[in-house]
Design an enzyme around this catalytic site. Structure first.
Site, mmCIF file in Angstrom:
data_model
loop_
_atom_site.group_PDB
_atom_site.id
_atom_site.type_symbol
_atom_site.label_atom_id
_atom_site.label_comp_id
_atom_site.label_asym_id
_atom_site.label_seq_id
_atom_site.Cartn_x
_atom_site.Cartn_y
_atom_site.Cartn_z
ATOM 1 N N SER A 138 0.867 -1.173 0.000
ATOM 2 C CA SER A 138 0.000 0.000 0.000
ATOM 3 C C SER A 138 0.908 1.228 0.000
ATOM 4 O O SER A 138 1.733 1.389 0.897
ATOM 5 C CB SER A 138 -0.865 -0.038 1.265
ATOM 6 O OG SER A 138 -1.561 1.174 1.424
ATOM 7 N N LYS A 164 -1.267 -1.000 -4.265
ATOM 8 C CA LYS A 164 -2.435 -0.160 -3.982
ATOM 9 C C LYS A 164 -1.960 1.261 -3.786
ATOM 10 O O LYS A 164 -0.946 1.499 -3.131
ATOM 11 C CB LYS A 164 -3.143 -0.730 -2.751
ATOM 12 C CG LYS A 164 -3.743 0.245 -1.769
ATOM 13 C CD LYS A 164 -4.577 -0.497 -0.743
ATOM 14 C CE LYS A 164 -4.695 0.276 0.554
ATOM 15 N NZ LYS A 164 -5.427 -0.480 1.592
ATOM 16 N N LYS A 166 -2.940 5.155 -2.517
ATOM 17 C CA LYS A 166 -3.874 6.028 -1.807
ATOM 18 C C LYS A 166 -4.260 7.162 -2.749
ATOM 19 O O LYS A 166 -3.379 7.706 -3.444
ATOM 20 C CB LYS A 166 -3.197 6.612 -0.554
ATOM 21 C CG LYS A 166 -2.909 5.576 0.510
ATOM 22 C CD LYS A 166 -4.195 5.079 1.151
ATOM 23 C CE LYS A 166 -3.907 4.061 2.231
ATOM 24 N NZ LYS A 166 -5.139 3.509 2.807
ATOM 25 N N ASP A 191 -7.270 3.329 -3.037
ATOM 26 C CA ASP A 191 -7.965 3.406 -1.747
ATOM 27 C C ASP A 191 -8.127 4.873 -1.371
ATOM 28 O O ASP A 191 -7.139 5.598 -1.221
ATOM 29 C CB ASP A 191 -7.127 2.674 -0.683
ATOM 30 C CG ASP A 191 -7.788 2.642 0.687
ATOM 31 O OD1 ASP A 191 -8.934 3.153 0.818
ATOM 32 O OD2 ASP A 191 -7.180 2.117 1.639
ATOM 33 N N GLU A 216 -11.240 1.038 -3.401
ATOM 34 C CA GLU A 216 -11.490 0.763 -1.982
ATOM 35 C C GLU A 216 -12.015 2.006 -1.268
ATOM 36 O O GLU A 216 -11.420 3.076 -1.376
ATOM 37 C CB GLU A 216 -10.165 0.288 -1.353
ATOM 38 C CG GLU A 216 -10.246 -0.071 0.121
ATOM 39 C CD GLU A 216 -8.901 -0.554 0.677
ATOM 40 O OE1 GLU A 216 -7.996 -0.892 -0.122
ATOM 41 O OE2 GLU A 216 -8.756 -0.591 1.913
ATOM 42 N N ASP A 241 -13.785 -1.078 3.270
ATOM 43 C CA ASP A 241 -12.843 -1.202 4.390
ATOM 44 C C ASP A 241 -13.555 -0.599 5.614
ATOM 45 O O ASP A 241 -14.272 -1.304 6.344
ATOM 46 C CB ASP A 241 -11.526 -0.484 4.020
ATOM 47 C CG ASP A 241 -10.497 -0.435 5.143
ATOM 48 O OD1 ASP A 241 -10.789 -0.887 6.250
ATOM 49 O OD2 ASP A 241 -9.368 0.076 4.924
ATOM 50 N N LYS A 265 -9.839 -6.409 8.065
ATOM 51 C CA LYS A 265 -8.734 -6.071 8.962
ATOM 52 C C LYS A 265 -9.045 -6.652 10.322
ATOM 53 O O LYS A 265 -10.150 -6.436 10.853
ATOM 54 C CB LYS A 265 -8.580 -4.554 9.106
ATOM 55 C CG LYS A 265 -7.942 -3.908 7.901
ATOM 56 C CD LYS A 265 -7.717 -2.424 8.109
ATOM 57 C CE LYS A 265 -7.164 -1.833 6.826
ATOM 58 N NZ LYS A 265 -7.190 -0.370 6.837
ATOM 59 N N GLY A 293 -4.141 -4.012 6.334
ATOM 60 C CA GLY A 293 -3.192 -3.801 7.419
ATOM 61 C C GLY A 293 -3.287 -2.406 7.993
ATOM 62 O O GLY A 293 -3.917 -1.523 7.407
HETATM 63 O O1 OSB Z 1 -7.070 2.095 4.588
HETATM 64 O O2 OSB Z 1 -5.864 0.361 4.435
HETATM 65 C C1 OSB Z 1 -6.036 1.514 4.877
HETATM 66 C C2 OSB Z 1 -2.879 2.555 6.761
HETATM 67 C C3 OSB Z 1 -3.409 3.388 7.722
HETATM 68 C C4 OSB Z 1 -4.766 3.638 7.721
HETATM 69 C C5 OSB Z 1 -5.597 3.041 6.758
HETATM 70 C C6 OSB Z 1 -5.072 2.178 5.809
HETATM 71 C C7 OSB Z 1 -3.692 1.978 5.807
HETATM 72 C C8 OSB Z 1 -3.038 1.152 4.795
HETATM 73 C C9 OSB Z 1 -1.753 0.479 5.197
HETATM 74 O O3 OSB Z 1 -3.390 1.086 3.640
HETATM 75 C C10 OSB Z 1 -1.723 -0.966 4.865
HETATM 76 C C11 OSB Z 1 -0.455 -1.578 5.405
HETATM 77 O O4 OSB Z 1 -0.407 -1.946 6.604
HETATM 78 O O5 OSB Z 1 0.512 -1.667 4.631
HETATM 79 MG MG MG Z 2 -8.299 0.991 3.258
#
Ligand code: OSB
Ligand code: MG
Length: 374
Positions: A138, A164, A166, A191, A216, A241, A265, A293
């Site tokens: 991510s 993925k 953001k 995401d 996402e 999520d 999660k 995660g």
């Molecule tokens: O939305 O998945 C999410 C990290 C902090 C808050 C929200 C998210 C995330 C991640 C990190 O996408 C995923 C990872 O642990 O690599």
């Molecule tokens: Mg997410």
């Protein structure tokens, strides 16, 4: 298994660790994380570890590190210390509303204790079948598209088969177009962490043309109708999520047609017990799932790996190797990935040792609760 367990004391460690690479989502930026490690001590002397991986601020979910500390020390631990139990699901704090991250740390610790008491891997006691799981990465919002392309290149070269990104209103179509142009066949998804409003639906429809594996959580957690409307308008699967904190939330989302993929999660669901139940329900409904995660330290990361070994986790997880996040992890050995594949440990419990000295060295606050203490 009918072995009786009894937690006689517990410790909370607020542990601070810097991230290797600062991470920015649509709502916030983090360069270091504070997670709370939970150690449950059984009457036999065995210790089960769990991790409360709450973000510091209430932007992803409503909890913070301080609310988790309060709920765990004031409500959750006093309710289990001294109780006798034979299965972790008996310790569910059903009376306490919400507070999933706090609950999750205790639930994981109880599962780990229970697995260790049977000398079995956590994955095995959960019913996991896989011996290895596929991880993706991510990637946060970067200052420039070139910075993002450098991140993607580094992770693809490390062997991760899925990336993925953001996204947010000022960082969506252009970065996706650039990454797609550079990697035409990459398993790519985005995401938004709920930053779009229903009025911005057309902007999200634009993302439908990039061959993304999923979009996402485009809208706010409670806005299931907007997710359903978007899913009717695009071919790309919508993944939830933040919207799914309970199995009942999943049921509602399924009923509304608000998702075609589910991110599960452990933290957001309140632990392995509920995460597994969500997996079972999604499997019944024919919805593929993957393990999300929260930048977990080794303890939470290994719980995610164990969960990902269940049969319905058919899509790459966000459970990348420790080194993507931390220069040194709190478990020995660290979690590694080769070609994006993480081995499911075959030793008892978490399958890796918690490095207590390193935990203590990074602890910024500690609390011990035992019999007669509040
Ligand atoms: O939305 O998945 C999410 C990290 C902090 C808050 C929200 C998210 C995330 C991640 C990190 O996408 C995923 C990872 O642990 O690599
Ligand atoms: Mg997410």
């Amino acid at each position: 298994m009918s072995t009786e367990l009894q937690v006689v004391a517990a410790r909370l460690h607020r542990v601070r660790m810097p991230l290797v690479h600062a991470f920015q989502t649509s709502s916030h930026r983090k360069a270091y994380l504070d997670h709370i490690l939970v150690a449950l001590e059984d009457a036999s002397g065995a210790v089960g570890w769990g991790e409360i991986a709450s973000p510091s601020d209430p932007y992803y979910a409503s909890e913070t590190v301080e609310t988790c500390w309060h709920i765990a020390s004031r409500y959750l631990l006093p309710a289990i210390i001294g109780r006798r139990w034979t299965h972790p699901s008996q310790l569910q704090a059903d009376k306490i509303r919400g507070n999933q991250f706090a609950k999750s740390g205790l639930d994981v610790a109880a599962w780990v204790l229970w697995a260790e008491a049977q000398q079995l891997p956590l994955a095995t006691v959960l019913g996991g079948q896989r011996t290895e799981v596929v991880a993706g990465v991510s990637l946060g919002i970067e200052p420039t598209i070139d910075d993002l392309l450098a991140q993607v290149q580094q992770q693809v070269e490390s062997g991760y088969p899925r990336v993925k990104l953001k996204i947010a209103q000022d960082w969506d179509v252009e970065p996706v177009r650039a990454v797609r142009a550079a990697y035409p066949k990459l398993d790519l998804h985005v995401d938004a962490n709920g930053i779009y409003t229903a009025g911005e639906l057309d902007r999200l429809v634009e993302l439908d043309g990039f061959g993304l594996t999923m979009i996402e959580q485009p809208f706010a957690p409670r806005d299931l109708l907007a997710h359903a409307e978007l899913q009717r308008r695009i071919g790309t699967p919508v993944c939830l999520d933040e919207s799914v904190e309970t199995v009942a939330d999943l049921e509602t989302a399924l009923g509304l047609g608000a998702l075609r993929v589910l991110n599960i999660k452990v933290s957001r669901m309140g632990g392995l017990t509920a995460a597994r139940a969500a997996h079972d329900r999604a499997q019944d409904a024919g919805i593929p799932v993957w393990c999300g995660g929260m930048h977990e330290f080794g303890v939470g990361r290994l719980a995610n790996v164990a969960l990902s070994s269940l049969a319905g986790f058919t899509l790459p997880s966000d459970v990348s190797a420790s080194e993507k996040y931390y220069a040194r992890d709190i478990v020995e050995p660290a979690v590694t990935a080769v070609g994006g594949v993480v081995q499911v440990p075959d030793g008892p419990g978490l399958g890796h040792q918690v490095d207590r000295e390193f935990v203590v060295a990074n602890t910024v606050e500690e609390l011990r609760l035992g019999p007669g203490q509040e």
